[in-house]
Motif scaffolding. Structure first.
Motif, PDB file in Angstrom:
ATOM      1  N   MET A   1       0.826  -1.207   0.000  1.00  0.00           N
ATOM      2  CA  MET A   1       0.000   0.000   0.000  1.00  0.00           C
ATOM      3  C   MET A   1       0.862   1.258   0.000  1.00  0.00           C
ATOM      4  O   MET A   1       0.544   2.246  -0.683  1.00  0.00           O
ATOM      5  CB  MET A   1      -0.922  -0.014   1.222  1.00  0.00           C
ATOM      6  N   ALA A   2       1.957   1.228   0.750  1.00  0.00           N
ATOM      7  CA  ALA A   2       2.837   2.399   0.825  1.00  0.00           C
ATOM      8  C   ALA A   2       3.426   2.728  -0.544  1.00  0.00           C
ATOM      9  O   ALA A   2       3.440   3.891  -0.970  1.00  0.00           O
ATOM     10  CB  ALA A   2       3.955   2.139   1.832  1.00  0.00           C
ATOM     11  N   ILE A   3       3.902   1.696  -1.245  1.00  0.00           N
ATOM     12  CA  ILE A   3       4.496   1.924  -2.571  1.00  0.00           C
ATOM     13  C   ILE A   3       3.419   2.329  -3.574  1.00  0.00           C
ATOM     14  O   ILE A   3       3.624   3.219  -4.410  1.00  0.00           O
ATOM     15  CB  ILE A   3       5.227   0.657  -3.057  1.00  0.00           C
ATOM     16  N   THR A   4       2.257   1.678  -3.483  1.00  0.00           N
ATOM     17  CA  THR A   4       1.159   2.014  -4.391  1.00  0.00           C
ATOM     18  C   THR A   4       0.716   3.459  -4.179  1.00  0.00           C
ATOM     19  O   THR A   4       0.386   4.166  -5.138  1.00  0.00           O
ATOM     20  CB  THR A   4      -0.029   1.056  -4.181  1.00  0.00           C
ATOM     21  N   SER A   5       0.732   3.915  -2.936  1.00  0.00           N
ATOM     22  CA  SER A   5       0.380   5.309  -2.651  1.00  0.00           C
ATOM     23  C   SER A   5       1.383   6.264  -3.292  1.00  0.00           C
ATOM     24  O   SER A   5       1.012   7.336  -3.778  1.00  0.00           O
ATOM     25  CB  SER A   5       0.315   5.545  -1.137  1.00  0.00           C
ATOM     26  N   ASP A   6       2.663   5.876  -3.292  1.00  0.00           N
ATOM     27  CA  ASP A   6       3.671   6.692  -3.979  1.00  0.00           C
ATOM     28  C   ASP A   6       3.359   6.773  -5.475  1.00  0.00           C
ATOM     29  O   ASP A   6       3.487   7.836  -6.093  1.00  0.00           O
ATOM     30  CB  ASP A   6       5.068   6.088  -3.788  1.00  0.00           C
TER      31      ASP A   6
ATOM     32  N   ILE B   1      -3.957  -8.328  -5.220  1.00  0.00           N
ATOM     33  CA  ILE B   1      -2.634  -7.698  -5.324  1.00  0.00           C
ATOM     34  C   ILE B   1      -1.979  -8.100  -6.646  1.00  0.00           C
ATOM     35  O   ILE B   1      -1.290  -7.295  -7.281  1.00  0.00           O
ATOM     36  CB  ILE B   1      -1.735  -8.069  -4.135  1.00  0.00           C
ATOM     37  N   GLY B   2      -2.239  -9.330  -7.077  1.00  0.00           N
ATOM     38  CA  GLY B   2      -1.750  -9.743  -8.393  1.00  0.00           C
ATOM     39  C   GLY B   2      -2.325  -8.871  -9.497  1.00  0.00           C
ATOM     40  O   GLY B   2      -1.616  -8.461 -10.426  1.00  0.00           O
ATOM     41  N   GLY B   3      -3.621  -8.562  -9.396  1.00  0.00           N
ATOM     42  CA  GLY B   3      -4.259  -7.676 -10.374  1.00  0.00           C
ATOM     43  C   GLY B   3      -3.689  -6.272 -10.316  1.00  0.00           C
ATOM     44  O   GLY B   3      -3.489  -5.620 -11.351  1.00  0.00           O
ATOM     45  N   LEU B   4      -3.413  -5.806  -9.103  1.00  0.00           N
ATOM     46  CA  LEU B   4      -2.822  -4.477  -8.924  1.00  0.00           C
ATOM     47  C   LEU B   4      -1.444  -4.398  -9.576  1.00  0.00           C
ATOM     48  O   LEU B   4      -1.135  -3.430 -10.287  1.00  0.00           O
ATOM     49  CB  LEU B   4      -2.717  -4.166  -7.426  1.00  0.00           C
TER      50      LEU B   4
ATOM     51  N   GLU C   1      -9.006   1.743 -10.232  1.00  0.00           N
ATOM     52  CA  GLU C   1      -8.815   0.292 -10.206  1.00  0.00           C
ATOM     53  C   GLU C   1      -7.911  -0.123  -9.042  1.00  0.00           C
ATOM     54  O   GLU C   1      -8.179  -1.125  -8.364  1.00  0.00           O
ATOM     55  CB  GLU C   1      -8.206  -0.175 -11.529  1.00  0.00           C
ATOM     56  N   ALA C   2      -6.844   0.636  -8.816  1.00  0.00           N
ATOM     57  CA  ALA C   2      -5.937   0.327  -7.706  1.00  0.00           C
ATOM     58  C   ALA C   2      -6.685   0.402  -6.376  1.00  0.00           C
ATOM     59  O   ALA C   2      -6.506  -0.450  -5.492  1.00  0.00           O
ATOM     60  CB  ALA C   2      -4.755   1.297  -7.704  1.00  0.00           C
ATOM     61  N   GLY C   3      -7.526   1.424  -6.243  1.00  0.00           N
ATOM     62  CA  GLY C   3      -8.329   1.557  -5.027  1.00  0.00           C
ATOM     63  C   GLY C   3      -9.266   0.380  -4.836  1.00  0.00           C
ATOM     64  O   GLY C   3      -9.428  -0.128  -3.716  1.00  0.00           O
ATOM     65  N   ASN C   4      -9.867  -0.088  -5.926  1.00  0.00           N
ATOM     66  CA  ASN C   4     -10.779  -1.239  -5.838  1.00  0.00           C
ATOM     67  C   ASN C   4     -10.041  -2.502  -5.401  1.00  0.00           C
ATOM     68  O   ASN C   4     -10.541  -3.278  -4.578  1.00  0.00           O
ATOM     69  CB  ASN C   4     -11.460  -1.476  -7.188  1.00  0.00           C
ATOM     70  N   TYR C   5      -8.855  -2.713  -5.964  1.00  0.00           N
ATOM     71  CA  TYR C   5      -8.069  -3.901  -5.594  1.00  0.00           C
ATOM     72  C   TYR C   5      -7.697  -3.876  -4.111  1.00  0.00           C
ATOM     73  O   TYR C   5      -7.864  -4.866  -3.390  1.00  0.00           O
ATOM     74  CB  TYR C   5      -6.796  -3.978  -6.441  1.00  0.00           C
ATOM     75  N   LEU C   6      -7.189  -2.743  -3.653  1.00  0.00           N
ATOM     76  CA  LEU C   6      -6.761  -2.654  -2.256  1.00  0.00           C
ATOM     77  C   LEU C   6      -7.957  -2.696  -1.300  1.00  0.00           C
ATOM     78  O   LEU C   6      -7.882  -3.311  -0.229  1.00  0.00           O
ATOM     79  CB  LEU C   6      -5.947  -1.374  -2.040  1.00  0.00           C
ATOM     80  N   ASN C   7      -9.053  -2.078  -1.686  1.00  0.00           N
ATOM     81  CA  ASN C   7     -10.245  -2.108  -0.833  1.00  0.00           C
ATOM     82  C   ASN C   7     -10.816  -3.517  -0.717  1.00  0.00           C
ATOM     83  O   ASN C   7     -11.360  -3.888   0.333  1.00  0.00           O
ATOM     84  CB  ASN C   7     -11.310  -1.150  -1.370  1.00  0.00           C
ATOM     85  N   ALA C   8     -10.700  -4.302  -1.777  1.00  0.00           N
ATOM     86  CA  ALA C   8     -11.160  -5.695  -1.723  1.00  0.00           C
ATOM     87  C   ALA C   8     -10.342  -6.484  -0.698  1.00  0.00           C
ATOM     88  O   ALA C   8     -10.883  -7.306   0.061  1.00  0.00           O
ATOM     89  CB  ALA C   8     -11.046  -6.342  -3.101  1.00  0.00           C
TER      90      ALA C   8
ATOM     91  N   GLU D   1      -4.219   5.062   6.574  1.00  0.00           N
ATOM     92  CA  GLU D   1      -4.787   6.409   6.672  1.00  0.00           C
ATOM     93  C   GLU D   1      -4.397   7.252   5.457  1.00  0.00           C
ATOM     94  O   GLU D   1      -5.211   8.015   4.923  1.00  0.00           O
ATOM     95  CB  GLU D   1      -4.315   7.084   7.958  1.00  0.00           C
ATOM     96  N   ARG D   2      -3.161   7.106   5.028  1.00  0.00           N
ATOM     97  CA  ARG D   2      -2.708   7.840   3.839  1.00  0.00           C
ATOM     98  C   ARG D   2      -3.508   7.404   2.612  1.00  0.00           C
ATOM     99  O   ARG D   2      -3.984   8.244   1.834  1.00  0.00           O
ATOM    100  CB  ARG D   2      -1.222   7.580   3.611  1.00  0.00           C
ATOM    101  N   PHE D   3      -3.663   6.108   2.439  1.00  0.00           N
ATOM    102  CA  PHE D   3      -4.401   5.576   1.294  1.00  0.00           C
ATOM    103  C   PHE D   3      -5.852   6.060   1.299  1.00  0.00           C
ATOM    104  O   PHE D   3      -6.389   6.472   0.264  1.00  0.00           O
ATOM    105  CB  PHE D   3      -4.344   4.045   1.316  1.00  0.00           C
ATOM    106  N   GLN D   4      -6.486   6.033   2.453  1.00  0.00           N
ATOM    107  CA  GLN D   4      -7.886   6.462   2.543  1.00  0.00           C
ATOM    108  C   GLN D   4      -8.037   7.947   2.212  1.00  0.00           C
ATOM    109  O   GLN D   4      -9.008   8.347   1.554  1.00  0.00           O
ATOM    110  CB  GLN D   4      -8.428   6.152   3.941  1.00  0.00           C
ATOM    111  N   THR D   5      -7.075   8.758   2.654  1.00  0.00           N
ATOM    112  CA  THR D   5      -7.112  10.188   2.327  1.00  0.00           C
ATOM    113  C   THR D   5      -6.926  10.400   0.827  1.00  0.00           C
ATOM    114  O   THR D   5      -7.587  11.252   0.218  1.00  0.00           O
ATOM    115  CB  THR D   5      -6.022  10.953   3.102  1.00  0.00           C
ATOM    116  N   GLN D   6      -6.030   9.624   0.235  1.00  0.00           N
ATOM    117  CA  GLN D   6      -5.843   9.696  -1.219  1.00  0.00           C
ATOM    118  C   GLN D   6      -7.139   9.379  -1.953  1.00  0.00           C
ATOM    119  O   GLN D   6      -7.487  10.042  -2.934  1.00  0.00           O
ATOM    120  CB  GLN D   6      -4.765   8.705  -1.664  1.00  0.00           C
ATOM    121  N   MET D   7      -7.843   8.362  -1.488  1.00  0.00           N
ATOM    122  CA  MET D   7      -9.081   7.961  -2.150  1.00  0.00           C
ATOM    123  C   MET D   7     -10.153   9.045  -2.031  1.00  0.00           C
ATOM    124  O   MET D   7     -10.926   9.278  -2.962  1.00  0.00           O
ATOM    125  CB  MET D   7      -9.596   6.639  -1.563  1.00  0.00           C
ATOM    126  N   GLU D   8     -10.200   9.720  -0.888  1.00  0.00           N
ATOM    127  CA  GLU D   8     -11.157  10.822  -0.717  1.00  0.00           C
ATOM    128  C   GLU D   8     -10.854  11.945  -1.710  1.00  0.00           C
ATOM    129  O   GLU D   8     -11.760  12.512  -2.328  1.00  0.00           O
ATOM    130  CB  GLU D   8     -11.083  11.357   0.715  1.00  0.00           C
TER     131      GLU D   8
END
Length: 299
Positions: A36-41, A92-95, A122-129, A152-159
């Motif tokens: 998640m940290a790298i995906t957020s980057d 994660i494979g799909g991501l 799409e990335a958000g959907n994969y991680l949320n799943a 928390e960082r990821f959720q803020t990004q999604m907002e």
């Protein structure tokens, strides 16, 4: 007596099992936090239209980290974790796949298309799943969970993404009509061009009506106003200059059975304004997003 012994054994086993469930979920959480940290980057770079050379190292890091995480998660081979690990592997494979293939191509070839927004979605959907599956595991086995800085960082990004996505709604329809006009200028089928011009005006008018009510993000309306200005300027262009160009083309066809080179050049120059406006809008959006992105936690 035997019943008492059995009950004692069960009571002694229950805390051990609970501890095992908790430990296993923590392991999964740690590995997901790394991804998640790298995906957020990567999402940061995608939403701000970063240069490919700056974002490219994250592609490799994400793939490398996932391979290591897989080796760690493979140790969780008991039945209770099987369903959770299956969800993690699939999503994660799909991501990783959309990052290594689709997004990499987008950064290299067409950074002004809308795929950047699609990737974040799409990335958000994969991680949320994955997060949903982890929550279900925690509920099923009565495991207490905690919120990580990465989450928390990821959720803020999604907002923030949801807000920018709302601002961008309808732009695809406008872009497709503009693209049609750009590709068909000079065509002898002027009626189709008029039809596209009429559709463009209608689409822009619809978007402007939808922007009558200000949309705030943490008290800010800057991006909303940028999109409103964008649609207003395109509407003025579509209802005036484009109409004049098409009318001149029709006159050329009636009088000379061909479209004058000067008229076609004029129309293409007018339509190039759409590209310039889109570039400016992307820059405004990138600046807005950059100011509102959450800071990455220290690793």
């Amino acid at each position: 007596m035997k019943r008492i012994i059995v009950l004692l054994v069960l009571l002694l086993q229950f805390p051990a099992q609970s501890q095992s469930y908790s430990s296993n979920l923590r392991r999964v959480s740690r590995e997901i936090d790394k991804i998640m940290a790298i995906t957020s980057d990567i999402i940061d770079g995608t939403m701000t239209y970063e240069k490919y050379r700056k974002i490219q190292p994250f592609f490799e890091e994400q793939s490398k980290t996932w391979r290591k995480s897989q080796r760690s998660l493979d140790r969780l081979d008991e039945a209770p974790e099987a369903e959770l690990i299956a969800v993690v592997d699939e999503n994660i494979g799909g991501l990783i796949e959309i990052t290594q293939e689709n997004l990499k191509y987008w950064f290299q070839e067409d950074p002004r298309s809308n795929y950047g927004h699609k990737y974040v979605d799409e990335a958000g959907n994969y991680l949320n799943a994955v997060l949903t599956a982890m929550d279900a595991y925690a509920v099923k086995y009565d495991v207490n969970t905690r919120t990580s800085d990465e989450l928390e960082r990821f959720q803020t990004q999604m907002e923030l993404f949801i807000y920018t996505k709302e601002m961008k709604r309808g732009a695809n329809e406008v872009d497709s009509l503009v693209g049609y006009l750009q590709s068909e200028v000079g065509s002898t089928d002027i009626d189709e061009l008029y039809k596209a011009q009429k559709g463009l005006v209608k689409a822009l008018s619809k978007e402007l009506r939808g922007y009558g009510e200000e949309r705030f993000f943490n008290g800010q309306t800057e991006l909303h106003e940028a999109y409103q200005k964008y649609y207003i300027e395109l509407l003025e262009l579509a209802s005036a200059d484009i109409l004049a160009d098409l009318t001149k083309m029709r006159y050329d066809l009636v009088e000379f059975n061909s479209i004058a080179t000067s008229t076609e050049a004029s129309a293409k120059k007018t339509l190039s304004f759409f590209d310039n406006e889109m570039r400016l809008l992307n820059k405004r959006e990138a600046r807005f997003v950059k100011r509102n992105l959450p800071k990455a936690p220290k690793r």
